[in-house]
Design an enzyme around this catalytic site. Structure first.
Site, PDB file in Angstrom:
ATOM      1  N   ARG A 233      32.516  27.619  39.711  1.00  0.00           N
ATOM      2  CA  ARG A 233      32.527  26.584  38.688  1.00  0.00           C
ATOM      3  C   ARG A 233      32.520  25.236  39.419  1.00  0.00           C
ATOM      4  NH1 ARG A 233      31.120  29.783  35.526  1.00  0.00           N
ATOM      5  NH2 ARG A 233      32.125  30.493  33.609  1.00  0.00           N
ATOM      6  N   GLU A 262      28.433  19.728  33.817  1.00  0.00           N
ATOM      7  CA  GLU A 262      27.131  20.308  33.420  1.00  0.00           C
ATOM      8  C   GLU A 262      26.750  19.892  32.009  1.00  0.00           C
ATOM      9  OE1 GLU A 262      27.265  24.539  34.049  1.00  0.00           O
ATOM     10  OE2 GLU A 262      27.980  24.273  36.098  1.00  0.00           O
ATOM     11  N   HIS A 280      22.741  26.440  36.798  1.00  0.00           N
ATOM     12  CA  HIS A 280      23.689  27.481  36.365  1.00  0.00           C
ATOM     13  C   HIS A 280      22.930  28.756  35.956  1.00  0.00           C
ATOM     14  CE1 HIS A 280      27.975  28.163  34.635  1.00  0.00           C
ATOM     15  NE2 HIS A 280      27.423  29.317  34.984  1.00  0.00           N
TER      16      HIS A 280
HETATM   17  P1  NAP Z   1      37.399  38.333  39.322  1.00  0.00           P
HETATM   18  O1  NAP Z   1      36.969  39.743  39.517  1.00  0.00           O
HETATM   19  O2  NAP Z   1      38.574  38.059  38.480  1.00  0.00           O
HETATM   20  O3  NAP Z   1      37.638  37.732  40.783  1.00  0.00           O
HETATM   21  C1  NAP Z   1      38.181  36.463  40.976  1.00  0.00           C
HETATM   22  C2  NAP Z   1      38.680  36.370  42.424  1.00  0.00           C
HETATM   23  O4  NAP Z   1      39.153  35.037  42.622  1.00  0.00           O
HETATM   24  C3  NAP Z   1      39.794  37.310  42.747  1.00  0.00           C
HETATM   25  O5  NAP Z   1      39.499  37.979  43.943  1.00  0.00           O
HETATM   26  C4  NAP Z   1      41.031  36.421  42.925  1.00  0.00           C
HETATM   27  O6  NAP Z   1      41.834  36.926  43.989  1.00  0.00           O
HETATM   28  C5  NAP Z   1      40.417  35.084  43.303  1.00  0.00           C
HETATM   29  N1  NAP Z   1      41.221  33.953  42.856  1.00  0.00           N
HETATM   30  C6  NAP Z   1      41.664  33.675  41.610  1.00  0.00           C
HETATM   31  N2  NAP Z   1      42.407  32.560  41.614  1.00  0.00           N
HETATM   32  C7  NAP Z   1      42.440  32.119  42.891  1.00  0.00           C
HETATM   33  C8  NAP Z   1      43.041  31.008  43.521  1.00  0.00           C
HETATM   34  N3  NAP Z   1      43.784  30.111  42.846  1.00  0.00           N
HETATM   35  N4  NAP Z   1      42.866  30.866  44.844  1.00  0.00           N
HETATM   36  C9  NAP Z   1      42.126  31.752  45.549  1.00  0.00           C
HETATM   37  N5  NAP Z   1      41.522  32.825  44.995  1.00  0.00           N
HETATM   38  C10 NAP Z   1      41.679  33.001  43.686  1.00  0.00           C
HETATM   39  O7  NAP Z   1      36.226  37.455  38.733  1.00  0.00           O
HETATM   40  P2  NAP Z   1      34.637  37.660  38.883  1.00  0.00           P
HETATM   41  O8  NAP Z   1      34.162  38.535  37.793  1.00  0.00           O
HETATM   42  O9  NAP Z   1      34.313  37.995  40.280  1.00  0.00           O
HETATM   43  O10 NAP Z   1      34.122  36.165  38.524  1.00  0.00           O
HETATM   44  C11 NAP Z   1      34.560  35.067  39.263  1.00  0.00           C
HETATM   45  C12 NAP Z   1      34.072  33.774  38.649  1.00  0.00           C
HETATM   46  O11 NAP Z   1      32.688  33.580  38.947  1.00  0.00           O
HETATM   47  C13 NAP Z   1      34.127  33.665  37.129  1.00  0.00           C
HETATM   48  O12 NAP Z   1      35.418  33.404  36.645  1.00  0.00           O
HETATM   49  C14 NAP Z   1      33.153  32.517  36.875  1.00  0.00           C
HETATM   50  O13 NAP Z   1      33.830  31.279  36.930  1.00  0.00           O
HETATM   51  C15 NAP Z   1      32.174  32.618  38.047  1.00  0.00           C
HETATM   52  N6  NAP Z   1      30.843  33.067  37.583  1.00  0.00           N
HETATM   53  C16 NAP Z   1      29.793  32.235  37.724  1.00  0.00           C
HETATM   54  C17 NAP Z   1      28.529  32.656  37.289  1.00  0.00           C
HETATM   55  C18 NAP Z   1      27.324  31.775  37.429  1.00  0.00           C
HETATM   56  O14 NAP Z   1      26.432  31.881  36.617  1.00  0.00           O
HETATM   57  N7  NAP Z   1      27.259  30.920  38.438  1.00  0.00           N
HETATM   58  C19 NAP Z   1      28.371  33.900  36.692  1.00  0.00           C
HETATM   59  C20 NAP Z   1      29.476  34.714  36.575  1.00  0.00           C
HETATM   60  C21 NAP Z   1      30.715  34.296  37.025  1.00  0.00           C
HETATM   61  P3  NAP Z   1      43.437  36.790  43.974  1.00  0.00           P
HETATM   62  O15 NAP Z   1      43.889  37.259  42.619  1.00  0.00           O
HETATM   63  O16 NAP Z   1      43.874  37.662  45.121  1.00  0.00           O
HETATM   64  O17 NAP Z   1      43.720  35.347  44.222  1.00  0.00           O
HETATM   65  C1  8YV Z   2      27.001  32.195  32.025  1.00  0.00           C
HETATM   66  C2  8YV Z   2      28.908  32.434  33.730  1.00  0.00           C
HETATM   67  O1  8YV Z   2      26.002  31.284  32.410  1.00  0.00           O
HETATM   68  O2  8YV Z   2      29.755  34.543  33.119  1.00  0.00           O
HETATM   69  C3  8YV Z   2      30.012  33.421  33.540  1.00  0.00           C
HETATM   70  O3  8YV Z   2      31.163  33.068  33.870  1.00  0.00           O
HETATM   71  O4  8YV Z   2      29.098  31.398  34.280  1.00  0.00           O
HETATM   72  C4  8YV Z   2      27.529  32.756  33.301  1.00  0.00           C
HETATM   73  O5  8YV Z   2      27.309  34.124  33.304  1.00  0.00           O
HETATM   74  C5  8YV Z   2      27.839  31.449  31.066  1.00  0.00           C
HETATM   75  O6  8YV Z   2      29.046  32.052  30.845  1.00  0.00           O
HETATM   76  C6  8YV Z   2      27.060  31.294  29.761  1.00  0.00           C
HETATM   77  O7  8YV Z   2      27.888  30.821  28.758  1.00  0.00           O
END
Ligand code: NAP
Ligand code: 8YV
Length: 317
Positions: A233, A262, A280
């Site tokens: 993010r 964004e 994004h």
């Molecule tokens: P997840 O399985 O919950 O993994 C999150 C990781 O972040 C965990 O390993 C956690 O480890 C770590 N974490 C949480 N808080 C932290 C902190 N304060 N300091 C350091 N590490 C921390 O989540 P995910 O499904 O992989 O998704 C992660 C994030 O990716 C989403 O929440 C979203 O914001 C982003 N995302 C972006 C896109 C995009 O389109 N660019 C798409 C999907 C997701 P610990 O609990 O050990 O700290």
């Molecule tokens: C999407 C994302 O673009 O899943 C997330 O956390 O950042 C993306 O997959 C977004 O959530 C669309 O609303």
């Protein structure tokens, strides 16, 4: 079709709208000439909310206007757009879309990393501008010999790491705790991770707990050969500090999929030659957005069918 009222504040894929229309009384808030007046007239009947990042904050102020709300089904795995604790306090369920997008986001991250290090968009522009016949494109930096740090080794972070194992690079990670079943090097702070690495990939959740986790100190620790890839993010990175680090050569380059405000991207970032900027796109394939949409529909259907949520967030599980 039931008369259960579902509110959709901002548009979602057509298949989601159609599926919800078939099952529920779906209200499209963005089509209302006066959203405030609609909520005043109909808010008391709304039992479900289909949310996404375009919908603005889903928080106590909105919950006050939706006193019968039972569930918020978010289109996205990240739910920093929702105050999940305020929802939990009121007994409102929140669901997200974990799992179905992990591989897509990991693929995109690898693409963005390679595009940034090997300067692929710059090279594409070079060919289109007719410059190749006059001189070869300058040699690029390399992925060879690098140590890659993953900030947030969760579901998506692990998929990124698994793909990177095929690239013969060293891997390290930081999270709030060491993971017993993970062999990559663990570092107990973001600065320690950045010091040990020359690529830093951010894939933590957004929100208050991770705000500016990547700041000027982390960027300094990443160093002059360092590359930042942010697919988490925009709030995770101190954006002005990043711009300064890219301008001054404190780090080499950045690949960004997400931004602080964004869809606004600062002019200073647009002007930089050493950044690759995506709008994004992490999960943005037809296949994966359809799977995310289906999970939104399935969560609402399961909940209102009396079978509970399929993918509740931890705060409300
Ligand atoms: P997840 O399985 O919950 O993994 C999150 C990781 O972040 C965990 O390993 C956690 O480890 C770590 N974490 C949480 N808080 C932290 C902190 N304060 N300091 C350091 N590490 C921390 O989540 P995910 O499904 O992989 O998704 C992660 C994030 O990716 C989403 O929440 C979203 O914001 C982003 N995302 C972006 C896109 C995009 O389109 N660019 C798409 C999907 C997701 P610990 O609990 O050990 O700290
Ligand atoms: C999407 C994302 O673009 O899943 C997330 O956390 O950042 C993306 O997959 C977004 O959530 C669309 O609303």
């Amino acid at each position: 079709m039931t008369d259960t009222a579902i509110l959709m504040p901002a548009p979602m894929p057509a298949a989601v709208i159609d599926a919800l229309d078939r099952r529920f009384a779906l209200h499209r808030l963005w089509e209302q000439p006066d959203a405030g007046a609609f909520l005043a007239d109909h808010g008391a009947a709304i039992r479900g909310l289909a949310a996404n990042t375009l919908a603005g904050r889903v928080d106590a102020a909105l919950f006050d206007r939706l006193p019968a709300l039972e569930i918020v089904a978010n289109f996205g795995v990240g739910y920093d757009n929702i105050d999940a604790r305020a929802a939990a306090d009121r007994g409102i369920m929140v669901t997200n879309t974990p799992g179905v997008l992990d591989a897509e986001v990991a693929d995109l991250t690898i693409g963005l990393l390679l595009a940034t290090i090997r300067r692929l968009p710059q090279a594409d522009r070079y060919v289109r501008e007719g410059r190749w016949p006059h001189a070869p494109f300058p040699l690029s930096p390399t992925l060879r010999g690098r140590t890659i740090g993953i900030l947030g080794l969760g579901a998506i972070g692990k998929q990124i790491a698994r793909r990177l194992e095929g690239f013969d690079v060293r891997l390290a990670y930081h999270g709030r705790s060491r993971q017993a079943d993970v062999a990559y090097d663990y570092h107990d702070t973001p600065v320690a991770l950045a010091t040990a690495c020359d690529v830093l990939i951010a894939i933590v959740p957004g929100g208050g707990g991770t705000r500016h986790l990547i700041d000027a100190d982390v960027l300094r620790a990443l160093g002059a050969n360092g590359v930042l890839v942010n697919v988490a993010r925009g709030s995770v990175v101190d954006e002005p500090a990043l711009i300064e680090a890219l301008q001054s050569g404190t780090i080499l380059a950045a690949g960004l999929d997400v931004y602080a405000d964004e869809p606004s991207v600062p002019d200073a970032l647009l002007a930089l030659p050493n950044v690759v900027l995506l709008p994004h796109l992490g999960s943005a394939s037809e296949h994966t957005r359809a799977a995310m949409g289906q999970l939104v529909v399935d969560n609402l259907t399961s909940w209102f069918g009396g079978h509970g949520p399929l993918t509740p967030v931890p705060e409300t599980a």
